[in-house]
Each structure stands twice: as structure tokens, then as C-alpha cells.
Design an enzyme around this catalytic site. Structure first.
Site, PDB file in Angstrom:
ATOM      1  N   SER A 199       0.850  -1.020  -0.188  1.00 45.42           N
ATOM      2  CA  SER A 199       0.048   0.029   0.011  1.00 45.42           C
ATOM      3  C   SER A 199       0.779   1.304   0.131  1.00 45.42           C
ATOM      4  CB  SER A 199      -0.870   0.125   1.027  1.00 45.42           C
ATOM      5  OG  SER A 199      -1.451   1.312   1.393  1.00 45.42           O
ATOM      6  N   TYR A 250      -3.237  -1.100  10.476  1.00 46.76           N
ATOM      7  CA  TYR A 250      -3.352  -1.330   9.118  1.00 46.76           C
ATOM      8  C   TYR A 250      -1.931  -0.821   8.424  1.00 46.76           C
ATOM      9  CZ  TYR A 250      -4.593  -0.925   4.240  1.00 46.76           C
ATOM     10  OH  TYR A 250      -4.732  -1.079   2.786  1.00 46.76           O
TER      11      TYR A 250
END
Length: 273
Positions: free
Chosen positions: A144, A158
Site C-alpha cells: 500500500s 493497518y
């Protein structure tokens, strides 16, 4: 992997979002697709949609956080097509939002069980079989922009899980045989079920086309959202500034370099003629 025709590509979490967009994009090049996730009904919708596009695709219910399930998924992939040319560890979740002292630690562990250990399981299971297979293959892990800098506020689990995915990928890239390529995909904000299906992000199909070109070219950093470099540069500048002030380069500064220390240790252990 210049030609995707007839290549067997396995995608975890491949029934929706980025995974499904990649399945369509690779399938359009003639690749044979295996997708897996926990929702049987969503898998059927996805495989039916791929069939309508003349993409050869099969699916299996599986859970990336369960090592036995990933092993069964690998069994299914090899049994169906006889080989696997590429694994994309795409499955991921969000959650455990808030200030770290208020987040339930079990929710944070669940994020890691899917986002990090799900990738770990895929890499461990498939890389071993790819080594035995002995033919050129590839593993791409979904990181990401949060692997590179904190993009989403109050998401420590996360962000940390995606930083960990990058570290795992880079470790594998050094450790696996040369015929197994390893790369990390860095999505920015892409419109998927994970992000709420809003239209503010990059369309998943557009993202998949950007990604596909880099995968075919054999890149190991797979990028998309160009503005991310503003944040990457800011982090890099801070890091360089810290070294310049407190640990500047000088003659002999490789004395404590871990790579060179390990080289010396290995050399010292080798028997001499």
C-alpha cells in the site's frame, strides 16, 4: 514474464476490488486465473463474470489467515492447471481504527493475521512449491502507499501491517532463487469495497492496467499514484537529514555494516585448503 498467455496466475481475494480487476486484466491477455476468498457467492459472481469475458478461471473458498487453507488452495491450483506461474497475495482488510491506546488489541491482531500473515502463508506455501517446480515464476504482494508512509490517520495496525509486507517482500527478493521474481504492489487510493466503493479513488480497472505493465516488465516496485512521491520524499529527506547530522559518512564507516560483518563471519567459517 513478457507474455501472459496461458500463464497460471493465482490471486487471493480475487473476487472483488483490485484482485478482480487484476484477474480481468490478466485474463484479457490469455492468462488462466485461480481466485480464492471466503465468500462462496462472491466467487461464483466473479468466475461467471470472467467466463462472460472469455477468461478461463476457477475458484475455491479459502482463508489466507489459515495455513491449512492456503495449503489446500495451492493443492487445488496445481491439481487444476499442473503448475503456477504467478501468485498475487492480494487479500487484505482494514479496521482497528482510532488512537492506539483505545484500539482493541485483538482487532489489531486480526488485521495482522490477514494483511501480514496471510501474505506470509501465501509466500511460504507457494514459494516452496515454485522452487520444486523449477520454472520461472513470480510472487507479488499487495502492499500500500501505507507501506511507504502513513497515509491514513489513526490506522496504526493497518499501516504497520503494510510496512511489514514490504519488509517481507524485500527479504524474499534476496533469499529466493533467481528464477522466482518477487515484487511489491503499492496501491494508492483505489475505489474498492475496502475503501467503501466510493468514486473518489482511482478506478480499480485503471489501476490494474497500470500494474499489469510493470508486472510484465519484471519490476519489483509496482507503483501508481504519482503524488505519493511528495510524501516519500519528505520521509527520505528527514532520514537523510538525521544521518547527515548524527551519523555522517566517513572513511571506515563500513566497520559495523551488518552485511559486511556477516560476509566476514561466513568467510571465517569456511574450511581452508
Amino acid at each position: 514474464m513478457e507474455n501472459l498467455k496461458d500463464k497460471v496466475i493465482v490471486i487471493t481475494g480475487g473476487a472483488t476490488g483490485i484482485g478482480f480487476a487484476l484477474a480481468k486484466s490478466f485474463g484479457a491477455e490469455g492468462a488462466r486465473i485461480v481466485i480464492g476468498e471466503q465468500r462462496q457467492e462472491q466467487l461464483k459472481i466473479a468466475t461467471d463474470a470472467l467466463a462472460d469475458l472469455d477468461v478461463e478461471a476457477v475458484s475455491m473458498v479459502m482463508d489466507v489467515s489459515d495455513l491449512d487453507s492456503v495449503n489446500a488452495f495451492a493443492d487445488f491450483s496445481w491439481k487444476t492447471f499442473g503448475r503456477v506461474d504467478m501468485l498475487i497475495n492480494n487479500a487484505g482488510i482494514s479496521g482497528a481504527r482510532g488512537a492506539i491506546h483505545k484500539i482493541n488489541v485483538d482487532e489489531a491482531r486480526h488485521i495482522f493475521n490477514v494483511n501480514f500473515f496471510g501474505v506470509w502463508h501465501g509466500c511460504a506455501v507457494f514459494s516452496g512449491r515454485m522452487i520444486e517446480q523449477g520454472t520461472p515464476a513470480a510472487i507479488f504482494n499487495l502492499g500500500s502507499e501505507n507501506s511507504l508512509f502513513p497515509a491514513v490517520p489513526k490506522s496504526p495496525a493497518y499501516i504497520a501491517s503494510k510496512h511489514a509486507v514490504l519488509g517481507l517482500s524485500e527479504s524474499l527478493r534476496q533469499d529466493l532463487p533467481d528464477f522466482i521474481h518477487v515484487g511489491t504492489i503499492f496501491p494508492g487510493y483505489v475505489s474498492t469495497p475496502l475503501t467503501g466503493n466510493g468514486d473518489a479513488g482511482m478506478p480499480a480497472d485503471e489501476f490494474a492496467e497500470i500494474v499489469k505493465k510493470q508486472i510484465v516488465a519484471g519490476e519489483h516496485f509496482i507503483v501508481s499514484h504519482s503524488y505519493n512521491m511528495v510524501h516519500v520524499d519528505a520521509r527520505q529527506n528527514d532520514l537523510e537529514s538525521a544521518y547527515e547530522r548524527y551519523a555522517p559518512r566517513h572513511d571506515g564507516d563500513d566497520k559495523y555494516d551488518v552485511g559486511k560483518i556477516i560476509e566476514h563471519m561466513v568467510a571465517a567459517r569456511k574450511p581452508r585448503d
